[in-house]
Design a protein around this motif. Sequence first.
Motif, mmCIF file in Angstrom:
data_model
loop_
_atom_site.group_PDB
_atom_site.id
_atom_site.type_symbol
_atom_site.label_atom_id
_atom_site.label_comp_id
_atom_site.label_asym_id
_atom_site.label_seq_id
_atom_site.Cartn_x
_atom_site.Cartn_y
_atom_site.Cartn_z
ATOM 1 N N TYR A 77 0.772 12.429 -14.139
ATOM 2 C CA TYR A 77 -0.305 10.848 -13.906
ATOM 3 C C TYR A 77 -0.093 10.511 -12.325
ATOM 4 O O TYR A 77 1.243 10.158 -12.160
ATOM 5 C CB TYR A 77 -0.064 10.011 -14.897
ATOM 6 C CG TYR A 77 -0.462 10.358 -16.401
ATOM 7 C CD1 TYR A 77 -1.133 11.563 -16.893
ATOM 8 C CD2 TYR A 77 0.206 9.589 -17.334
ATOM 9 C CE1 TYR A 77 -1.446 11.856 -17.923
ATOM 10 C CE2 TYR A 77 -0.313 9.747 -18.636
ATOM 11 C CZ TYR A 77 -0.968 10.843 -19.067
ATOM 12 O OH TYR A 77 -1.231 11.275 -20.266
ATOM 13 N N ASN A 78 -1.235 10.165 -11.793
ATOM 14 C CA ASN A 78 -1.168 9.509 -10.650
ATOM 15 C C ASN A 78 -1.782 8.135 -10.505
ATOM 16 O O ASN A 78 -3.344 8.284 -11.008
ATOM 17 C CB ASN A 78 -1.460 10.569 -9.639
ATOM 18 C CG ASN A 78 -0.680 11.693 -9.299
ATOM 19 O OD1 ASN A 78 0.214 11.752 -8.509
ATOM 20 N ND2 ASN A 78 -1.013 12.819 -10.080
ATOM 21 N N ILE A 79 -1.236 7.212 -9.989
ATOM 22 C CA ILE A 79 -2.129 5.996 -9.657
ATOM 23 C C ILE A 79 -2.090 5.757 -8.285
ATOM 24 O O ILE A 79 -0.973 5.571 -7.730
ATOM 25 C CB ILE A 79 -1.804 4.649 -10.584
ATOM 26 C CG1 ILE A 79 -2.101 5.106 -12.048
ATOM 27 C CG2 ILE A 79 -2.596 3.572 -10.157
ATOM 28 C CD1 ILE A 79 -1.547 4.080 -13.069
ATOM 29 N N ASP A 80 -3.144 5.694 -7.634
ATOM 30 C CA ASP A 80 -3.059 5.476 -5.981
ATOM 31 C C ASP A 80 -3.727 3.951 -5.783
ATOM 32 O O ASP A 80 -4.414 3.677 -6.570
ATOM 33 C CB ASP A 80 -3.970 6.507 -5.233
ATOM 34 C CG ASP A 80 -3.077 7.736 -5.025
ATOM 35 O OD1 ASP A 80 -1.930 7.817 -5.646
ATOM 36 O OD2 ASP A 80 -3.710 8.786 -4.483
ATOM 37 N N MET A 81 -3.427 3.408 -4.702
ATOM 38 C CA MET A 81 -3.989 1.829 -4.500
ATOM 39 C C MET A 81 -4.042 1.695 -3.047
ATOM 40 O O MET A 81 -3.120 2.053 -2.060
ATOM 41 C CB MET A 81 -2.948 0.706 -5.318
ATOM 42 C CG MET A 81 -3.723 -0.459 -4.823
ATOM 43 S SD MET A 81 -2.913 -1.698 -5.898
ATOM 44 C CE MET A 81 -4.270 -2.936 -5.869
ATOM 45 N N ALA A 82 -5.334 1.230 -2.452
ATOM 46 C CA ALA A 82 -5.288 1.007 -1.213
ATOM 47 C C ALA A 82 -5.762 -0.543 -0.888
ATOM 48 O O ALA A 82 -6.674 -0.894 -1.878
ATOM 49 C CB ALA A 82 -6.573 1.587 -0.522
#
Length: 166
Positions: A77-82
């Motif tokens: 699972y991947n969660i990216d945030m900008a």
Amino acid sequence: MIVPKKIIILDDQKIKWEGITDFPELYKYMKLYLEDIGYANERDLEQKYIERVKPEGKKQLEIKWHSKKKKSEFFEYNIDMAILILGMSEVEVERDGIKRKMQKGVFEMRISSYITTTDKWDELKGLQRLYYDLTIRKRIDEYKLELYKKSTGFHSYIKDFLGLRD
């Protein structure tokens, strides 16, 4: 069924808000949230941190995070945030008779989440690959729902901190 390398769950889910908040506190709590659900550790989370100070003293921040959690030997699972903050300045706010330094500006956060296959998936051959292709469909649907709940929960957590309605 051919399993794609990347299954997108949330694609740049945006929170944009202009106002006053305690950004260092928000930053800390977002990081702790991802650590608590097992997606981040202190060393690997932050991919980019750029702070520019404009001549009038206002700041511009650009921050990128990448967090991941191994779900099985075949999936992560991947969660990216900008995070982009424009025109950030320090302001003093009095709440309940206590003066506090807070930050005022335009805050924009984008959250993306996706499932990726691991190298182990690529190692499967022939009948073994066919077996997993047939049995993995239901599991992928469960994984999609689980990651959707985690990533929208993170999104709601941030909005709640900022006092925004979901």
